[in-house]
Motif scaffolding. Structure first.
Motif, mmCIF file in Angstrom:
data_model
loop_
_atom_site.group_PDB
_atom_site.id
_atom_site.type_symbol
_atom_site.label_atom_id
_atom_site.label_comp_id
_atom_site.label_asym_id
_atom_site.label_seq_id
_atom_site.Cartn_x
_atom_site.Cartn_y
_atom_site.Cartn_z
ATOM 1 N N ASN A 157 -23.686 30.560 17.591
ATOM 2 C CA ASN A 157 -22.503 29.858 18.225
ATOM 3 C C ASN A 157 -22.346 28.322 17.748
ATOM 4 O OD1 ASN A 157 -20.334 29.173 20.185
ATOM 5 N ND2 ASN A 157 -21.438 30.223 21.629
ATOM 6 N N LEU A 158 -23.504 27.570 17.821
ATOM 7 C CA LEU A 158 -23.264 26.316 17.467
ATOM 8 C C LEU A 158 -23.095 25.908 15.989
ATOM 9 C CD1 LEU A 158 -23.414 23.313 18.446
ATOM 10 C CD2 LEU A 158 -25.871 23.284 17.998
ATOM 11 N N MET A 159 -23.592 26.954 15.016
ATOM 12 C CA MET A 159 -23.494 26.815 13.597
ATOM 13 C C MET A 159 -21.941 27.148 13.680
ATOM 14 S SD MET A 159 -24.181 26.282 10.762
ATOM 15 C CE MET A 159 -23.636 26.598 8.867
ATOM 16 N N HIS A 160 -21.200 28.158 14.096
ATOM 17 C CA HIS A 160 -19.784 28.453 14.007
ATOM 18 C C HIS A 160 -19.022 27.247 14.364
ATOM 19 C CE1 HIS A 160 -16.430 31.371 14.179
ATOM 20 N NE2 HIS A 160 -16.007 30.389 14.981
ATOM 21 N N GLU A 161 -19.210 26.544 15.377
ATOM 22 C CA GLU A 161 -18.652 25.426 15.822
ATOM 23 C C GLU A 161 -18.809 24.151 14.689
ATOM 24 O OE1 GLU A 161 -16.012 25.564 17.956
ATOM 25 O OE2 GLU A 161 -16.854 27.677 18.505
ATOM 26 N N LEU A 162 -19.982 24.127 14.315
ATOM 27 C CA LEU A 162 -20.357 22.960 13.246
ATOM 28 C C LEU A 162 -19.423 23.221 11.865
ATOM 29 C CD1 LEU A 162 -23.995 22.663 13.576
ATOM 30 C CD2 LEU A 162 -22.184 20.852 14.158
ATOM 31 N N PHE A 176 -4.441 28.476 8.807
ATOM 32 C CA PHE A 176 -3.978 29.798 9.120
ATOM 33 C C PHE A 176 -5.133 30.721 9.066
ATOM 34 C CE2 PHE A 176 0.060 28.139 7.354
ATOM 35 C CZ PHE A 176 1.009 28.376 8.505
ATOM 36 N N ASP A 177 -6.394 30.347 8.768
ATOM 37 C CA ASP A 177 -7.488 31.353 8.549
ATOM 38 C C ASP A 177 -8.744 30.540 9.202
ATOM 39 O OD1 ASP A 177 -9.163 33.683 8.137
ATOM 40 O OD2 ASP A 177 -9.709 32.819 5.996
ATOM 41 N N SER A 178 -8.642 29.764 10.286
ATOM 42 C CA SER A 178 -9.710 28.893 10.920
ATOM 43 C C SER A 178 -10.918 29.719 11.443
ATOM 44 C CB SER A 178 -9.275 28.242 11.798
ATOM 45 O OG SER A 178 -10.010 27.454 12.575
ATOM 46 N N GLU A 179 -10.423 30.798 11.941
ATOM 47 C CA GLU A 179 -11.614 31.837 12.590
ATOM 48 C C GLU A 179 -12.240 32.509 11.313
ATOM 49 O OE1 GLU A 179 -13.235 32.287 15.406
ATOM 50 O OE2 GLU A 179 -12.615 30.270 15.473
ATOM 51 N N GLY A 180 -11.601 32.907 10.461
ATOM 52 C CA GLY A 180 -12.249 33.603 9.287
ATOM 53 C C GLY A 180 -13.067 32.835 8.527
ATOM 54 N N GLN A 181 -12.625 31.455 8.280
ATOM 55 C CA GLN A 181 -13.256 30.510 7.501
ATOM 56 C C GLN A 181 -14.741 30.045 8.259
ATOM 57 O OE1 GLN A 181 -11.728 26.455 7.742
ATOM 58 N NE2 GLN A 181 -12.274 25.921 5.540
ATOM 59 N N ALA A 182 -14.636 30.061 9.615
ATOM 60 C CA ALA A 182 -16.017 29.748 10.247
ATOM 61 C C ALA A 182 -16.722 30.928 10.233
ATOM 62 C CB ALA A 182 -15.435 29.372 11.895
ATOM 63 N N ILE A 183 -16.303 32.202 10.347
ATOM 64 C CA ILE A 183 -17.160 33.258 10.557
ATOM 65 C C ILE A 183 -17.838 33.843 9.138
ATOM 66 C CG2 ILE A 183 -16.927 35.965 10.704
ATOM 67 C CD1 ILE A 183 -14.815 35.618 12.965
ATOM 68 N N ARG A 184 -16.991 33.515 8.084
ATOM 69 C CA ARG A 184 -17.708 33.773 6.632
ATOM 70 C C ARG A 184 -18.844 32.841 6.636
ATOM 71 N NH1 ARG A 184 -12.180 34.407 5.732
ATOM 72 N NH2 ARG A 184 -11.792 32.288 4.932
ATOM 73 N N GLU A 185 -18.878 31.487 6.950
ATOM 74 C CA GLU A 185 -19.928 30.633 6.701
ATOM 75 C C GLU A 185 -20.897 30.934 7.798
ATOM 76 O OE1 GLU A 185 -18.985 26.348 5.819
ATOM 77 O OE2 GLU A 185 -16.817 26.969 4.966
ATOM 78 N N GLU A 186 -20.489 31.262 9.024
ATOM 79 C CA GLU A 186 -21.457 31.867 9.903
ATOM 80 C C GLU A 186 -22.493 32.930 9.420
ATOM 81 O OE1 GLU A 186 -21.639 34.458 13.896
ATOM 82 O OE2 GLU A 186 -20.022 33.015 13.828
ATOM 83 N N ASN A 187 -21.631 33.982 8.845
ATOM 84 C CA ASN A 187 -22.458 35.099 8.273
ATOM 85 C C ASN A 187 -23.431 34.500 7.159
ATOM 86 O OD1 ASN A 187 -21.238 37.007 9.863
ATOM 87 N ND2 ASN A 187 -19.639 37.351 8.156
ATOM 88 N N LYS A 188 -23.086 33.509 6.358
ATOM 89 C CA LYS A 188 -24.220 33.026 5.435
ATOM 90 C C LYS A 188 -25.290 32.225 6.118
ATOM 91 C CE LYS A 188 -20.843 31.804 1.735
ATOM 92 N NZ LYS A 188 -20.151 30.528 1.081
ATOM 93 N N PHE A 189 -25.098 31.750 7.449
ATOM 94 C CA PHE A 189 -26.045 31.224 8.086
ATOM 95 C C PHE A 189 -26.949 32.261 8.684
ATOM 96 C CE2 PHE A 189 -27.571 30.198 12.348
ATOM 97 C CZ PHE A 189 -28.549 29.206 11.907
#
Length: 229
Positions: A157-162, A176-189
């Motif tokens: 959760n915190l990584m997603h917000e970071l 236009f893809d704020s959540e997708g951008q965060a989720i993709r990097e969250e998945n890497k984490f």
């Protein structure tokens, strides 16, 4: 005797003069509040701690600060986490992470002044509103690639917000893809963190909709068969 007499004749303000002084101080304080409306909502019971030169943690009690520092330290152990921190710390802007009970339902909110600087490479200072009283296993479940709900730990959760903060602070936010951008990097984490701990992992569905986040049931995703990560 002359010295004693001079003391007795020294100036002493009257009660009315003291009251006038207090009124003037109150007027001055009111003017300062009006000049800076944000200061009027400050809760003086809160404390602030610097995690790094431009990352500030605001808490209601010290236990929250300890939790926040521990979570940030663990995120920093991974390659994706370190890249995110480096980008935040080199952005030239400030990140404020503060506790808010309302963030329990929203699973965190990252905000910034809405300007072209968020997307033009300049960036802005941002805040993360986060529920710092949550348990390590988190308070929510998110939709996984498998179609089942998976765990959304405090670290996830915190990584997603970071990630949101990183891009808004560096002007690389995808409007236009704020959540997708965060989720993709969250998945890497998620992959990095599982590799670090030698455990399995589950990835989030990276095209979220309004039903992508639900509250967990005492740390369990009742409609998911995927074990907690």
């Amino acid at each position: 005797m002359l010295h004693k007499q001079s003391l007795n004749n020294s100036y002493r303000p009257t009660l009315n003069q003291i009251n006038v002084l207090l009124i003037l101080i109150a007027i001055f304080y009111t003017q300062m509040i009006n000049a800076n409306p944000a200061s009027s909502s400050i809760n003086y019971s809160k404390e602030r701690f610097y995690y790094s030169s431009n990352i500030i943690i605001e808490v209601e009690h010290f236990k929250q600060a300890i939790k926040a520092f521990e979570w940030l330290d663990l995120i920093r152990l991974t390659e994706t986490g370190m890249e995110t921190f480096n980008a935040i710390e080199m952005s030239g802007h400030q990140l404020l992470i503060y506790h808010s009970p309302s963030a329990l339902l929203s699973a965190g909110v990252t905000g910034a002044p809405l300007s072209q600087n968020l997307t033009n490479g300049i960036g802005e200072s941002v805040y993360i509103k986060f529920y710092l009283d949550m348990e390590d296993y988190g308070s929510n479940c998110v939709l996984g690639e498998s179609g089942s709900y998976i765990h959304y730990s405090a670290l996830h959760n915190l990584m997603h917000e970071l990630v949101h903060a990183r891009h808004k602070m560096n002007g690389t936010w995808l409007y236009f893809d704020s959540e997708g951008q965060a989720i993709r990097e969250e998945n890497k984490f998620r992959i990095d963190w599982a590799t670090y701990r030698s455990t399995s992992y589950s990835l989030r569905y990276d095209d979220p909709d309004d039903e992508a986040i639900i509250m967990s049931q005492n740390g369990h995703c009742a409609i998911s068969n995927i074990p907690e990560q």
